[in-house]
Design an enzyme around this catalytic site. Structure first.
Site, PDB file in Angstrom:
ATOM      1  N   CYS A 140       0.129  -5.839  14.734  1.00  0.00           N
ATOM      2  CA  CYS A 140      -0.696  -6.118  13.491  1.00  0.00           C
ATOM      3  C   CYS A 140      -1.945  -5.144  15.077  1.00  0.00           C
ATOM      4  CB  CYS A 140      -1.414  -7.506  13.464  1.00  0.00           C
ATOM      5  SG  CYS A 140      -2.717  -7.519  12.372  1.00  0.00           S
ATOM      6  N   TYR A 141      -2.888  -5.475  15.491  1.00  0.00           N
ATOM      7  CA  TYR A 141      -4.063  -4.685  15.482  1.00  0.00           C
ATOM      8  C   TYR A 141      -2.994  -3.957  17.137  1.00  0.00           C
ATOM      9  CZ  TYR A 141      -8.183  -2.847  18.826  1.00  0.00           C
ATOM     10  OH  TYR A 141      -8.974  -2.432  19.511  1.00  0.00           O
ATOM     11  N   GLY A 161      -5.066  -8.835  17.192  1.00  0.00           N
ATOM     12  CA  GLY A 161      -6.386  -9.017  17.848  1.00  0.00           C
ATOM     13  C   GLY A 161      -7.622  -8.804  16.393  1.00  0.00           C
ATOM     14  N   HIS A 181       2.967 -10.033  11.028  1.00  0.00           N
ATOM     15  CA  HIS A 181       3.013 -11.529  12.287  1.00  0.00           C
ATOM     16  C   HIS A 181       4.554 -11.794  12.658  1.00  0.00           C
ATOM     17  CE1 HIS A 181      -0.675 -11.212  13.833  1.00  0.00           C
ATOM     18  NE2 HIS A 181      -1.223 -10.757  12.405  1.00  0.00           N
ATOM     19  N   GLU A 220       5.719 -13.972  15.245  1.00  0.00           N
ATOM     20  CA  GLU A 220       5.536 -14.975  15.651  1.00  0.00           C
ATOM     21  C   GLU A 220       5.261 -16.108  14.265  1.00  0.00           C
ATOM     22  OE1 GLU A 220       3.692 -12.449  15.473  1.00  0.00           O
ATOM     23  OE2 GLU A 220       1.446 -13.204  15.884  1.00  0.00           O
ATOM     24  N   SER A 250      -1.584 -40.412  35.784  1.00  0.00           N
ATOM     25  CA  SER A 250      -2.010 -41.314  34.173  1.00  0.00           C
ATOM     26  C   SER A 250      -0.845 -41.750  33.560  1.00  0.00           C
ATOM     27  CB  SER A 250      -2.466 -40.561  33.740  1.00  0.00           C
ATOM     28  OG  SER A 250      -1.872 -39.585  33.055  1.00  0.00           O
ATOM     29  N   GLY A 251       0.224 -41.883  33.089  1.00  0.00           N
ATOM     30  CA  GLY A 251       1.325 -42.201  32.672  1.00  0.00           C
ATOM     31  C   GLY A 251       1.261 -40.836  31.623  1.00  0.00           C
ATOM     32  N   GLY A 252       0.944 -40.703  31.603  1.00  0.00           N
ATOM     33  CA  GLY A 252       0.618 -38.791  30.100  1.00  0.00           C
ATOM     34  C   GLY A 252       2.196 -38.023  30.781  1.00  0.00           C
ATOM     35  N   VAL A 253       2.282 -37.614  29.337  1.00  0.00           N
ATOM     36  CA  VAL A 253       3.466 -35.934  30.172  1.00  0.00           C
ATOM     37  C   VAL A 253       3.699 -35.778  30.833  1.00  0.00           C
ATOM     38  CG1 VAL A 253       4.808 -34.809  28.713  1.00  0.00           C
ATOM     39  CG2 VAL A 253       3.912 -36.733  27.483  1.00  0.00           C
ATOM     40  N   ASP A 254       2.122 -35.175  30.754  1.00  0.00           N
ATOM     41  CA  ASP A 254       2.829 -33.983  32.469  1.00  0.00           C
ATOM     42  C   ASP A 254       1.961 -34.534  33.610  1.00  0.00           C
ATOM     43  OD1 ASP A 254       1.774 -32.495  29.740  1.00  0.00           O
ATOM     44  OD2 ASP A 254      -0.376 -32.262  29.830  1.00  0.00           O
ATOM     45  N   SER A 255       1.516 -35.333  33.958  1.00  0.00           N
ATOM     46  CA  SER A 255       1.169 -35.721  35.096  1.00  0.00           C
ATOM     47  C   SER A 255       2.543 -36.705  35.823  1.00  0.00           C
ATOM     48  CB  SER A 255      -0.161 -36.464  35.050  1.00  0.00           C
ATOM     49  OG  SER A 255      -0.011 -37.975  34.712  1.00  0.00           O
ATOM     50  N   SER A 256       3.200 -37.295  34.201  1.00  0.00           N
ATOM     51  CA  SER A 256       4.569 -37.818  34.921  1.00  0.00           C
ATOM     52  C   SER A 256       5.841 -36.670  35.479  1.00  0.00           C
ATOM     53  CB  SER A 256       5.110 -38.672  33.435  1.00  0.00           C
ATOM     54  OG  SER A 256       4.239 -39.398  33.069  1.00  0.00           O
ATOM     55  N   LYS A 297       3.682 -27.368  26.407  1.00  0.00           N
ATOM     56  CA  LYS A 297       3.546 -28.993  26.134  1.00  0.00           C
ATOM     57  C   LYS A 297       5.657 -29.424  25.407  1.00  0.00           C
ATOM     58  CE  LYS A 297       1.606 -32.966  26.088  1.00  0.00           C
ATOM     59  NZ  LYS A 297       1.110 -33.081  27.008  1.00  0.00           N
TER      60      LYS A 297
END
Ligand code: XMP
Length: 515
Positions: free
Chosen positions: A84-85, A57, A171, A173, A225-231, A371
């Site tokens: 780290c923090y 942080g 870090h 990550e 909508s045709g987008g990835v998430d709603s599909s 995602k």
């Protein structure tokens, strides 16, 4: 997510890398969640938590307002890793010394291990790590010993064996830490003893059971909508409740080439879903007539979408639930955990308007997924690759890629040009390697010459960017032959365009979309 899922909690001290920590843990096939640092230990005890990570942080432990966490978390008997923090805070808490170093250490450093340690299993004795800190530990807390150092920090990693607490200054990550993935894997799978059962197949199993329990015999409406998430959300909810799901797709007149046809085929014919296609192109285009100001276009489209959707939803009278493709980054942003971006553009998402759409019961099966996980679930559910790996497309569609007035003719011109871009990017194997690649129709006419004749027509700009989350982006140095092919095809095949230019602006200072 079902409470039975063994979880690693990440207490977020505000690091720009917190989401990355969560993603890395999940890449080790262990479920992780980001929570507020002040989560009470009693709440952690109630959940099926396998371990805790304290993130980095921007604060200093010496700040008057230095963030901390409930000290009782150290009595839960759970393994803890401070990054780290997180390391600095736990060092100070247990009575060690943290000093403000004169200059920030930022960049790669060489980590040298002091011997074997479960956190560093399969990490070589020296390796490259990423440092980004101002404060540093100058005396480990009683009970803690150094297990690794770097050139400039003697306490690059510490542990307290009986208490099972680790801390690292670097870090793990970020990709610049060579064995960072291994360190996170060691913590999640070895130290916390998680089984590694967080997989797409496992998620589908839990999520479908959850959805069935939540919905019962009711019905769900989902704006596709045709987008990835709603599909993916649609496919997942459909897997759970079949005919009790009703998808509404609104053609707003500014969609991609052949979009409505493709969606009807994939979701209706192929996946046998109830998909209600609403052709509202005339309504949208008449409201957009004469409008050139970008924010005004966005507001008109967002507002009218709500009207059209509400009307369509009335055709399913017994639907109590609204299904949405909300994902984890949306949840983190709106919960106040993590950072808030400036409102540069008013975003419109089919999935972001529950209250306005008149529903108070939500089904958001992807709300804890990143995602890449959403895509993995899409593949698991058998959605076609073209759907799952599609590039992002803005809610207001081509309207924000047609500079100046949006008319049916101009939409058609841009759809054709855009379709050529997509075809050629795919043919050259570039489409799935970039974040977005599209055409923008400019409101300028330029003089050209074709077949000995003077032309005076529109110009389009090509926009191809690389990005990991859309917040920042770099323009892509595409091979010149590919640029040439796209340009030639657009000019030859699209009536009304006689010039193609390439946008070489990164974000910042540009945004990805032109409006
Ligand atoms: P900008 O243009 O702000 O875009 O750099 C960042 C990313 O967001 C997408 N975008 C949208 N997505 N609704 C969306 O769902 C919107 O209104 C919207 N506007 C922009 C854009 O395509 C890029 O990936």
């Amino acid at each position: 997510m079902a409470d039975s899922q063994r979880t690693i909690l990440i207490l977020d001290f505000g690091s720009q890398y917190t989401q990355l920590i969560a993603r890395r843990v999940r890449e080790a096939n262990v479920y992780s969640e980001i929570v507020d640092t002040m989560i009470p230990a009693a709440e952690i005890a109630r959940r099926n938590v396998a371990g805790i990570i304290l993130s980095g942080g921007p604060a200093s432990v010496h700040d008057a307002e230095a963030p901390g966490c409930d000290p009782a978390i150290f009595d839960l008997g759970l393994p803890i890793l401070g990054i780290c923090y997180g390391l600095q805070w736990l060092t100070q808490h247990f009575g060690g010394r943290v000093q403000r170093s004169g200059s920030r250490e930022y960049g790669q450093a060489t980590l040298t291990l002091n011997g074997e340690n479960p956190l560093f299993a399969n990490v070589p004795p020296t390796s490259k790590v990423w440092m980004s800190h101002a404060d540093e530990v100058v005396a480990a807390a009683p009970g803690f010993t150094a297990i690794a150092s770097s050139q400039s920090v003697p306490f690059a990693a510490v542990w307290n064996e009986p208490r099972r607490i680790w801390g690292v200054q670097f870090h793990p990550e970020v990709v610049h830490t060579d064995y960072g993935k291994q360190v996170i894997h060691n913590f999640a799978r070895v130290v916390c003893d998680c089984a590694g059962d967080w997989t797409a197949a496992h998620f589908v199993e839990i999520a479908t059971a959850d959805i069935r329990r939540q919905v019962g015999s009711d019905h769900v409406i989902l704006g596709l909508s045709g987008g990835v998430d709603s599909s993916v959300a649609a496919a997942l909810i459909h897997r759970a409740i079949g005919d009790q799901l009703h998808c509404v797709y609104v053609d707003n007149g500014v969609m991609r080439f052949n979009e409505s046809k493709t969606l009807a085929e994939v979701f209706g014919k192929h996946l046998h879903m109830d998909i209600r296609m609403v052709d509202a192109a005339d309504g949208f285009l008449s409201r957009l007539a004469g409008v050139t100001e970008p924010e005004k276009k966005r507001k008109i489209i967002g507002g009218y979408f709500v009207e059209v959707f509400r009307e369509a939803a009335r055709s399913v009278p017994n639907a109590r639930f609204l299904g949405q493709g909300t994902t984890y980054p949306d949840v983190i942003e709106s919960s106040g955990i993590g950072k808030h971006a400036d409102n540069i553009k008013s975003h419109h998402n089919v999935g972001g308007l529950p209250a306005q759409l008149g529903f108070d019961h939500l089904i958001e099966p992807l709300r804890m997924l990143f995602k890449d996980e959403v895509r993995a679930i899409g593949e698991e559910l058998g959605l076609p690759k073209e759907m799952v790996w599609r590039q992002p497309f803005p809610g207001p569609g081509l309207a924000v890629r047609i500079l100046g007035e949006v008319t049916r003719e101009r939409v058609e011109v841009l759809q054709k040009a855009d379709h050529i871009v997509i075809e050629e990017m795919k043919a050259a194997d570039w489409y799935y390697r970039v974040w977005q690649s599209f055409a923008v129709l400019l409101p300028v006419k330029t003089v050209g010459v074709m077949g000995d004749c003077r032309t005076y027509e529109n110009a389009v700009a090509l926009r191809v960017v690389q990005s990991s989350d859309g917040m920042t982006a770099d323009w892509v140095d595409l091979p010149h032959e590919l640029l040439a092919r796209i340009s030639t095809r657009i000019i030859n095949e699209v009536r009304g365009i006689n010039r193609v230019v390439y946008d070489i602006t990164s974000k910042p200072p540009g945004t990805i979309e032109w409006e």
